[in-house]
Motif scaffolding. Structure first.
Motif, PDB file in Angstrom:
ATOM      1  N   ILE A 242      19.305  40.437  51.758  1.00 11.63           N
ATOM      2  CA  ILE A 242      18.656  41.847  51.895  1.00 11.63           C
ATOM      3  C   ILE A 242      18.807  43.029  51.551  1.00 11.63           C
ATOM      4  N   ASP A 243      19.788  43.573  52.235  1.00 11.94           N
ATOM      5  CA  ASP A 243      20.710  44.528  51.572  1.00 11.94           C
ATOM      6  C   ASP A 243      20.702  45.042  49.847  1.00 11.94           C
ATOM      7  N   VAL A 244      21.336  43.133  49.343  1.00 14.35           N
ATOM      8  CA  VAL A 244      20.876  44.131  47.984  1.00 14.35           C
ATOM      9  C   VAL A 244      19.886  43.898  47.549  1.00 14.35           C
ATOM     10  N   ARG A 245      18.076  42.805  47.577  1.00 10.93           N
ATOM     11  CA  ARG A 245      17.209  43.408  47.276  1.00 10.93           C
ATOM     12  C   ARG A 245      16.648  43.841  48.087  1.00 10.93           C
ATOM     13  N   ALA A 246      17.429  44.741  48.966  1.00 12.96           N
ATOM     14  CA  ALA A 246      16.101  47.022  48.857  1.00 12.96           C
ATOM     15  C   ALA A 246      17.135  47.333  48.433  1.00 12.96           C
ATOM     16  N   HIS A 247      18.153  47.150  48.173  1.00 14.73           N
ATOM     17  CA  HIS A 247      18.645  48.381  47.086  1.00 14.73           C
ATOM     18  C   HIS A 247      18.484  47.984  45.261  1.00 14.73           C
ATOM     19  N   SER A 248      18.030  46.361  44.941  1.00 11.55           N
ATOM     20  CA  SER A 248      17.931  46.493  44.066  1.00 11.55           C
ATOM     21  C   SER A 248      16.664  46.838  43.197  1.00 11.55           C
ATOM     22  N   LEU A 249      15.548  47.143  44.034  1.00  9.86           N
ATOM     23  CA  LEU A 249      13.910  48.036  44.025  1.00  9.86           C
ATOM     24  C   LEU A 249      14.064  48.969  42.763  1.00  9.86           C
ATOM     25  N   SER A 251      10.945  50.366  40.613  1.00 14.53           N
ATOM     26  CA  SER A 251       9.829  50.778  40.743  1.00 14.53           C
ATOM     27  C   SER A 251      10.192  52.299  40.981  1.00 14.53           C
ATOM     28  N   PRO A 252       9.385  52.869  40.434  1.00 23.63           N
ATOM     29  CA  PRO A 252       8.658  54.102  41.441  1.00 23.63           C
ATOM     30  C   PRO A 252       7.939  54.538  42.391  1.00 23.63           C
ATOM     31  N   LEU A 253       7.599  52.964  43.170  1.00 26.36           N
ATOM     32  CA  LEU A 253       7.418  52.916  44.204  1.00 26.36           C
ATOM     33  C   LEU A 253       8.541  53.000  45.602  1.00 26.36           C
ATOM     34  N   ALA A 254       9.723  52.632  44.863  1.00 24.09           N
ATOM     35  CA  ALA A 254      10.796  52.850  45.538  1.00 24.09           C
ATOM     36  C   ALA A 254      11.119  53.852  45.676  1.00 24.09           C
ATOM     37  N   ASP A 255      11.117  54.719  46.697  1.00 24.27           N
ATOM     38  CA  ASP A 255      11.479  56.132  47.032  1.00 24.27           C
ATOM     39  C   ASP A 255      12.508  56.603  48.061  1.00 24.27           C
ATOM     40  N   ASP A 256      12.794  57.604  48.155  1.00 26.41           N
ATOM     41  CA  ASP A 256      14.006  58.203  49.589  1.00 26.41           C
ATOM     42  C   ASP A 256      13.358  57.786  50.776  1.00 26.41           C
ATOM     43  N   ALA A 257      11.944  57.935  50.487  1.00 29.95           N
ATOM     44  CA  ALA A 257      11.418  57.480  52.031  1.00 29.95           C
ATOM     45  C   ALA A 257      11.544  56.119  52.245  1.00 29.95           C
ATOM     46  N   LEU A 258      10.940  54.985  51.406  1.00 34.82           N
ATOM     47  CA  LEU A 258      11.381  53.427  51.285  1.00 34.82           C
ATOM     48  C   LEU A 258      12.691  53.529  51.510  1.00 34.82           C
ATOM     49  N   ARG A 259      13.485  53.899  50.951  1.00 26.38           N
ATOM     50  CA  ARG A 259      15.491  53.587  51.053  1.00 26.38           C
ATOM     51  C   ARG A 259      16.031  54.413  53.081  1.00 26.38           C
ATOM     52  N   ARG A 260      15.011  55.566  52.934  1.00 31.56           N
ATOM     53  CA  ARG A 260      15.375  55.685  54.655  1.00 31.56           C
ATOM     54  C   ARG A 260      14.587  54.519  55.616  1.00 31.56           C
ATOM     55  N   ASP A 261      13.608  54.358  54.917  1.00 31.28           N
ATOM     56  CA  ASP A 261      13.360  53.275  56.279  1.00 31.28           C
ATOM     57  C   ASP A 261      14.075  51.738  56.342  1.00 31.28           C
ATOM     58  N   TRP A 262      14.380  51.292  55.350  1.00 30.21           N
ATOM     59  CA  TRP A 262      15.591  50.307  55.294  1.00 30.21           C
ATOM     60  C   TRP A 262      16.474  50.590  55.967  1.00 30.21           C
ATOM     61  N   ILE A 315      10.250  43.285  51.690  1.00 29.24           N
ATOM     62  CA  ILE A 315      10.561  43.284  50.905  1.00 29.24           C
ATOM     63  C   ILE A 315      11.060  42.845  49.918  1.00 29.24           C
ATOM     64  N   ASP A 316      10.831  40.837  50.223  1.00 22.00           N
ATOM     65  CA  ASP A 316      10.971  40.101  49.305  1.00 22.00           C
ATOM     66  C   ASP A 316       9.418  39.920  49.178  1.00 22.00           C
ATOM     67  N   GLU A 317       8.034  40.939  49.241  1.00 20.23           N
ATOM     68  CA  GLU A 317       7.033  40.825  48.154  1.00 20.23           C
ATOM     69  C   GLU A 317       6.811  42.011  47.886  1.00 20.23           C
ATOM     70  N   PHE A 318       7.529  42.610  48.057  1.00 22.92           N
ATOM     71  CA  PHE A 318       7.691  43.962  47.166  1.00 22.92           C
ATOM     72  C   PHE A 318       8.874  43.439  45.852  1.00 22.92           C
ATOM     73  N   PHE A 319       9.969  42.634  45.910  1.00 22.94           N
ATOM     74  CA  PHE A 319      10.718  41.956  44.998  1.00 22.94           C
ATOM     75  C   PHE A 319      10.146  41.661  43.681  1.00 22.94           C
ATOM     76  N   ARG A 320       9.224  40.536  44.752  1.00 19.11           N
ATOM     77  CA  ARG A 320       7.984  39.057  44.102  1.00 19.11           C
ATOM     78  C   ARG A 320       7.278  40.362  42.680  1.00 19.11           C
ATOM     79  N   MET A 321       6.372  41.283  43.451  1.00 19.05           N
ATOM     80  CA  MET A 321       5.412  42.474  42.517  1.00 19.05           C
ATOM     81  C   MET A 321       6.325  42.495  41.275  1.00 19.05           C
ATOM     82  N   GLU A 322       7.813  43.042  41.592  1.00 21.65           N
ATOM     83  CA  GLU A 322       7.915  43.716  40.733  1.00 21.65           C
ATOM     84  C   GLU A 322       8.118  43.072  39.852  1.00 21.65           C
TER      85      GLU A 322
END
Length: 467
Positions: A242-249, A251-262, A315-322
């Protein structure tokens, strides 16, 4: 007087008074309830991830004993895991899309004989709807009735920070059948002797409710314990992937706020490891009552596991969307379109409505080309522009709300989160509108039941509000 006898010297007068209350009140109750011994169906077709099998059995067993008018031949309980800000719309759409037997012959109202009681979890709403004959029988449109029914539902949802969904549903059905239930300040003055009798009966009912509430709470602790034990290991074993997938996002939407949430949700999940190890096996050795003594630890572990499960899904939904998943892309754009439609029907400023129309046209056009190579960039631009318009709506029409602790924005670990939420502070209109409704309700000092629908063509009797 003998000290041993003194506690009982008032027993006979009190018994006589209570007997008088029973003689006087029972005929009134019978006349009010308009009960029927006819069989009525009790249905729980939508649990929203909240109701257990025991909850459903409780509703099925207790509902037939309620004092409901003869007109009620069907009681339907619904729990929405995700719902519209105006719960009336969710009730209507459920009937239209999932169970058309809940519609009248003309399909512009709810079916005769039907009483629908609902709880929405995201955003938090309660609601009651009825066919015309039932609405008339329960005096649904009487002064204070709608607010009174909804207020009864709110009590078990707000107690001790642990919403009792089943109790709220049952309270709604019970209040619907009791025409004396009205919002505070709207009830008729019946006389202190009647109020005294009701208070005595209420004390007995309250005592029984407390016992049932304790049992329900213990079952809930057991269910949460079982969830932690059954799911923690799986999630923990998948954490690295999950961590690998989160850091692989990317797109522009994968900003610092998202990474802080993770990082936030991941850290809190890891911190529960010692607690889970300590709790493991306890539930197999002790009963529900003893297990409830570990309620705080179990609740904290449960929240950490559930939030990580939500984050994993998001994160999975975001990954699939990207990565070009047409289904996910269309689903997200459809949700955005519905949010824009609700905004368009709620906002009164013509200029803002035109701006919303322009954003919506871009959303619909992008939905037709989910395989566009610049899809994520286009989606990010839509979110950015929509955020600016929502800020204008909030400043011009909803100036009573601000994002804060009382109005939390959806986070990565919430089941209401969607790709783009939180991007430069973006929140959907439905969230801002729910903040506004809560602020308006608090300021007015009443529940402020909503009775209409976001679009025309339907006039079924319904009332809903926040909890």
């Amino acid at each position: 007087m003998n000290r041993i006898d003194s506690p009982f010297r008032y027993a006979r007068p009190v018994a006589a008074v209570l007997a008088l209350f029973v003689v006087l009140l029972l005929p009134m109750a019978a006349a009010t309830a308009q009960t029927t011994t006819a069989t009525r169906s009790v249905e729980v077709p939508l649990r929203g991830g909240q109701l257990t099998d025991d909850d459903v059995r409780l509703l099925e067993n207790e509902t037939p004993a309620l004092s409901l008018p003869a007109a009620v031949d069907r009681v339907v309980y619904l729990v929405f895991g995700s719902n519209e800000s105006n719960l009336n719309d969710s009730l209507r759409h459920y009937a239209e899309r999932d169970d058309r037997s809940l519609l009248s012959g003309s399909e512009d109202k709810f079916a005769p004989g039907s009483l629908i009681v609902a709880v929405g979890m995201d955003p938090r709403r309660v609601g009651v709807a009825c066919g015309d004959d039932v609405c008339n029988a329960i005096n649904f449109y009487g002064s204070g009735r709608m607010d009174g029914i909804l207020d009864e539902m709110r009590v078990p949802l707000r107690q001790s920070g642990d919403p009792n969904i089943a109790a709220a549903l049952l309270a709604g059905a019970r209040a619907a059948g009791d025409t004396t239930v009205v919002a505070e300040g709207d009830s008729d003055v019946l006389g202190w002797w009647i109020l005294g009798g009701i208070s005595g009966v209420a004390a007995v009912v309250t005592a029984g409710s407390l016992v049932w509430g304790q049992r329900h709470q213990r079952r809930r602790v057991r269910e949460r314990y079982n969830h932690v034990v059954g799911n923690y290991s799986r999630v923990a074993s998948q954490l690295d992937s999950i961590d690998v997938r989160a850091h692989s996002l990317s797109s522009p939407l994968a900003d610092d706020a998202l990474r802080r949430d993770w990082e936030d949700v991941r850290t809190r999940f890891l911190a529960t490891d010692s607690t889970v190890q300590r709790l493991s096996g306890i539930g197999d050795e002790v009963g529900d009552r003893e297990l409830a003594g570990h309620r705080k630890e179990i609740t904290e572990a449960y929240e950490a596991v559930r939030q990580m499960e939500n984050a994993e899904h998001n994160i999975d939904e975001f990954f699939r969307m990207e990565h070009g998943d047409d289904t996910v892309r269309r689903r997200r754009l459809t949700e955005l379109h519905e949010d824009l439609v609700e905004a368009r029907t709620t906002v009164s400023d013509d200029g803002l409505r035109d701006d919303l129309d322009g954003i919506d046209a871009r959303v619909v056009a992008l939905r037709e080309t989910p395989d566009a190579p610049d899809f994520m960039d286009a989606y990010a631009r839509i979110i950015t522009d929509y955020r600016i318009i929502i800020e204008a709506v909030r400043n011009r029409e909803f100036d009573d709300v601000e994002p804060d602790d009382d109005n939390p924005t959806p986070r990565l670990w919430d089941d209401s989160w969607r790709p783009g939420y939180g991007y430069y502070g973006f929140v959907p209109f439905v969230t801002v509108n729910s903040w506004h409704e809560s602020a308006t309700s608090s300021a007015s000092g009443s529940s402020g039941a909503t009775t209409g629908y976001s679009s025309g063509g339907f006039s079924g009797g319904s009332a809903s509000g926040g909890w």
